[in-house]
Design an enzyme around this catalytic site. Structure first.
Site, PDB file in Angstrom:
ATOM      1  N   ASP A   1     -25.834 -84.594 -58.607  1.00 23.38           N
ATOM      2  CA  ASP A   1     -24.469 -84.082 -58.611  1.00 23.38           C
ATOM      3  C   ASP A   1     -24.319 -82.979 -59.639  1.00 23.38           C
ATOM      4  OD1 ASP A   1     -21.701 -84.538 -57.402  1.00 23.38           O
ATOM      5  OD2 ASP A   1     -21.269 -84.479 -59.538  1.00 23.38           O
TER       6      ASP A   1
ATOM      7  N   ARG B   1     -24.677 -79.279 -49.025  1.00 24.04           N
ATOM      8  CA  ARG B   1     -24.337 -80.706 -48.920  1.00 24.04           C
ATOM      9  C   ARG B   1     -24.965 -81.354 -47.695  1.00 24.04           C
ATOM     10  NH1 ARG B   1     -20.041 -82.948 -51.912  1.00 24.04           N
ATOM     11  NH2 ARG B   1     -19.626 -81.661 -53.706  1.00 24.04           N
TER      12      ARG B   1
ATOM     13  N   ARG C   1     -22.367 -87.460 -46.482  1.00 30.06           N
ATOM     14  CA  ARG C   1     -21.669 -88.511 -45.740  1.00 30.06           C
ATOM     15  C   ARG C   1     -21.516 -88.268 -44.241  1.00 30.06           C
ATOM     16  NH1 ARG C   1     -16.696 -88.851 -49.694  1.00 30.06           N
ATOM     17  NH2 ARG C   1     -17.281 -86.666 -49.751  1.00 30.06           N
TER      18      ARG C   1
ATOM     19  N   ARG D   1     -25.286 -95.945 -48.531  1.00 27.84           N
ATOM     20  CA  ARG D   1     -24.157 -96.045 -49.459  1.00 27.84           C
ATOM     21  C   ARG D   1     -23.434 -97.395 -49.351  1.00 27.84           C
ATOM     22  NH1 ARG D   1     -21.290 -95.542 -52.379  1.00 27.84           N
ATOM     23  NH2 ARG D   1     -19.630 -94.005 -52.286  1.00 27.84           N
TER      24      ARG D   1
ATOM     25  N   TYR E   1     -14.255 -79.898 -64.592  1.00 28.60           N
ATOM     26  CA  TYR E   1     -14.161 -81.370 -64.566  1.00 28.60           C
ATOM     27  C   TYR E   1     -14.101 -81.950 -65.980  1.00 28.60           C
ATOM     28  CZ  TYR E   1     -15.215 -80.799 -59.653  1.00 28.60           C
ATOM     29  OH  TYR E   1     -15.159 -80.411 -58.340  1.00 28.60           O
TER      30      TYR E   1
HETATM   31  O1  1CP Z   1     -27.019 -82.049 -49.978  1.00 30.10           O
HETATM   32  C1  1CP Z   1     -26.446 -82.657 -50.887  1.00 30.10           C
HETATM   33  O2  1CP Z   1     -25.581 -83.534 -50.697  1.00 30.10           O
HETATM   34  C2  1CP Z   1     -26.924 -82.327 -52.266  1.00 30.10           C
HETATM   35  C3  1CP Z   1     -26.312 -83.010 -53.362  1.00 30.10           C
HETATM   36  C4  1CP Z   1     -24.984 -82.580 -53.955  1.00 30.10           C
HETATM   37  C5  1CP Z   1     -24.606 -81.340 -54.495  1.00 30.10           C
HETATM   38  C6  1CP Z   1     -25.346 -80.015 -54.418  1.00 30.10           C
HETATM   39  C7  1CP Z   1     -23.949 -83.497 -54.240  1.00 30.10           C
HETATM   40  C8  1CP Z   1     -23.937 -84.908 -53.835  1.00 30.10           C
HETATM   41  N1  1CP Z   1     -23.013 -82.858 -55.010  1.00 30.10           N
HETATM   42  C9  1CP Z   1     -23.376 -81.552 -55.168  1.00 30.10           C
HETATM   43  C10 1CP Z   1     -22.699 -80.527 -55.958  1.00 30.10           C
HETATM   44  C11 1CP Z   1     -21.289 -80.710 -56.341  1.00 30.10           C
HETATM   45  N2  1CP Z   1     -20.634 -81.857 -56.727  1.00 30.10           N
HETATM   46  C12 1CP Z   1     -20.385 -79.634 -56.467  1.00 30.10           C
HETATM   47  C13 1CP Z   1     -20.769 -78.194 -56.264  1.00 30.10           C
HETATM   48  C14 1CP Z   1     -20.764 -77.798 -54.848  1.00 30.10           C
HETATM   49  C15 1CP Z   1     -19.447 -77.731 -54.179  1.00 30.10           C
HETATM   50  O3  1CP Z   1     -18.596 -76.919 -54.593  1.00 30.10           O
HETATM   51  O4  1CP Z   1     -19.275 -78.462 -53.201  1.00 30.10           O
HETATM   52  C16 1CP Z   1     -19.155 -80.149 -56.881  1.00 30.10           C
HETATM   53  C17 1CP Z   1     -17.871 -79.381 -57.131  1.00 30.10           C
HETATM   54  C18 1CP Z   1     -19.320 -81.561 -57.053  1.00 30.10           C
HETATM   55  C19 1CP Z   1     -18.302 -82.513 -57.541  1.00 30.10           C
HETATM   56  C20 1CP Z   1     -18.166 -83.678 -56.646  1.00 30.10           C
HETATM   57  N3  1CP Z   1     -19.087 -84.687 -56.592  1.00 30.10           N
HETATM   58  C21 1CP Z   1     -17.153 -83.939 -55.702  1.00 30.10           C
HETATM   59  C22 1CP Z   1     -15.925 -83.076 -55.454  1.00 30.10           C
HETATM   60  C23 1CP Z   1     -14.815 -83.572 -56.309  1.00 30.10           C
HETATM   61  C24 1CP Z   1     -13.570 -82.707 -56.303  1.00 30.10           C
HETATM   62  O5  1CP Z   1     -12.561 -83.179 -55.787  1.00 30.10           O
HETATM   63  O6  1CP Z   1     -13.592 -81.618 -56.852  1.00 30.10           O
HETATM   64  C25 1CP Z   1     -17.490 -85.164 -55.081  1.00 30.10           C
HETATM   65  C26 1CP Z   1     -16.706 -85.891 -54.027  1.00 30.10           C
HETATM   66  C27 1CP Z   1     -18.710 -85.623 -55.656  1.00 30.10           C
HETATM   67  C28 1CP Z   1     -19.507 -86.824 -55.324  1.00 30.10           C
HETATM   68  C29 1CP Z   1     -20.678 -86.519 -54.470  1.00 30.10           C
HETATM   69  N4  1CP Z   1     -21.699 -85.647 -54.821  1.00 30.10           N
HETATM   70  C30 1CP Z   1     -22.655 -85.637 -53.823  1.00 30.10           C
HETATM   71  C31 1CP Z   1     -22.221 -86.534 -52.803  1.00 30.10           C
HETATM   72  C32 1CP Z   1     -22.992 -86.844 -51.534  1.00 30.10           C
HETATM   73  C33 1CP Z   1     -20.989 -87.084 -53.210  1.00 30.10           C
HETATM   74  C34 1CP Z   1     -20.175 -88.111 -52.485  1.00 30.10           C
HETATM   75  C35 1CP Z   1     -20.541 -89.433 -53.013  1.00 30.10           C
HETATM   76  C36 1CP Z   1     -20.325 -90.517 -52.046  1.00 30.10           C
HETATM   77  O7  1CP Z   1     -19.197 -91.054 -52.000  1.00 30.10           O
HETATM   78  O8  1CP Z   1     -21.276 -90.878 -51.334  1.00 30.10           O
END
Ligand code: 1CP
Length: 345
Positions: A73, A24, A28, A37, A148
């Site tokens: 994502d 990640r 943020r 954003r 999900y």
């Molecule tokens: O470096 C990076 O940020 C790469 C991009 C990336 C990756 C690899 C994002 C961007 N998401 C992911 C994978 C991801 N997304 C996973 C697998 C990895 C992990 O376990 O952390 C999972 C479970 C998600 C699901 C997801 N997407 C969540 C978690 C939700 C939950 O409660 O289970 C969230 C908050 C997101 C949104 C998201 N994805 C990525 C970002 C930067 C964000 C936040 C969006 C924002 O508000 O800016």
């Protein structure tokens, strides 16, 4: 200057120092990400290859990291299945998949139809990196995408998915098979577009016992990873919250295994034997909370990690994604500590 440290370690070759990237890393905790954003929704960023490439490059321009991971994502490929997903802030599905009929109706499209904006982003990033770091593509493991799809939003225990497994194991198996196919096709396209390696994120795999995992998951994950191998796509399998499955995960046909901070990578390396070409790279696994605790705690935690895991075949990373509220100084402290290590093996 070409930087192949990451791929070298994945293949068990000797390096001048251990490679490092941060799960990640494009997110943020970066003020430049928060600024972008403020102008665009997360969906807008993901839909535009130009903006996604810009975000992917943010941590690369700020820090000397050895790999970039494409900004997308876990749920990016599911719209190709005809499922609507939006973010608030995690994934939300208003009409969750809960019945055998819904699962049967899903058809997996050909690779080029699956989230084409992601391979398009990889092409742009590949050019912008110009060899200064390796490039990682990614997709979700079937269980973690299904978490999900079936629950409808994020959570901790995904009880609807576990209920589906108990109620209708055949339908569960069909869902796993379709999602494994989806991820395999999508990842092969990402490799064609320039990803040196792909990481399969199994964020929720720890919710199953070892015997349930053996019965219901092993064959699907083996199939997915074998397909990547056949297509010549190097892979890392990441499992979160699943130390009870670590040895089972280590026996999957991936080139690397990434584990969360609950596992002891040094002990696992001792069990698996050294990575000298044939063998498995290990990735991880500093607790992201070290970074929140500040630069001093990060230095101590990183040094302890380096001392406990042999350098050869080790890719340094966190045990899970970096959290939004960490100070940038902690990221710098982690990088400096890895760069300062005397090369020993
Ligand atoms: O470096 C990076 O940020 C790469 C991009 C990336 C990756 C690899 C994002 C961007 N998401 C992911 C994978 C991801 N997304 C996973 C697998 C990895 C992990 O376990 O952390 C999972 C479970 C998600 C699901 C997801 N997407 C969540 C978690 C939700 C939950 O409660 O289970 C969230 C908050 C997101 C949104 C998201 N994805 C990525 C970002 C930067 C964000 C936040 C969006 C924002 O508000 O800016």
């Amino acid at each position: 200057m070409m930087n192949e440290r990451f791929m070298n370690s994945l293949c068990g070759k000797i390096n001048d120092r251990r490679p490092l990237w941060i799960m990640r890393q494009a997110g943020r905790y970066l003020p430049e990400y928060r600024a972008l954003r403020a102008e665009h929704s997360f969906e807008e960023l993901c839909a535009s290859p130009e903006l996604s490439a810009q975000v992917t490059m943010m941590p690369m321009d700020r820090f000397p990291l050895d790999a970039a991971i494409v900004f997308a994502d876990l749920m990016s490929p599911v719209s190709a299945l005809g499922i609507d997903c939006y973010f608030d802030p995690g994934p939300v599905i208003d009409d969750p998949i809960r019945s055998a009929a819904q699962i049967r109706a899903l058809t997996v499209p050909d690779g080029p139809e699956i989230a084409p904006e992601v391979p398009a982003t990889l092409k742009l990033v590949k050019q912008q990196l110009a060899g200064r770091a390796n490039l990682i593509g990614f997709a979700g493991a079937p269980f973690s995408i299904a978490a999900y799809l079936v629950q409808g939003r994020g959570g901790k225990d995904f009880v609807y998915l576990r209920a589906l497994l108990r109620e209708d194991p055949l339908a569960f198996g069909e869902l796993m098979e379709k999602l494994a196919q989806l991820s395999a096709r999508y990842l092969i396209e990402q490799h064609r577009a320039g990803a040196d390696v792909v990481q399969v994120f199994d964020s929720w795999s720890g919710l199953l016992s070892l015997s349930e995992w053996e019965e219901h998951m092993r064959s699907h994950l083996t199939g997915l990873l074998e397909e990547l191998r056949k297509a010549g796509v190097p892979s890392i399998f990441f499992a979160n919250g699943a130390p009870h499955l670590a040895e089972a995960h280590a026996s999957l046909p991936s080139d690397g295994l990434a584990l969360c901070w609950r596992s002891d990578l040094g002990a696992l390396r001792a069990k698996l034997g050294p990575h000298e070409g044939a063998g498995k790279a290990l990735q991880g696994n500093l607790d992201p909370a070290c970074l929140l605790a500040g630069p001093e705690a990060t230095r101590r935690g990183t040094r302890k990690l380096l001392d406990s895991v042999p350098a050869r075949g080790h890719i340094v990373n966190l045990g899970h994604g970096i959290t939004p509220d960490v100070p940038i100084e902690s990221v710098q402290a982690m990088i400096e500590t890895v760069h300062a290590e005397e090369h020993s093996d």
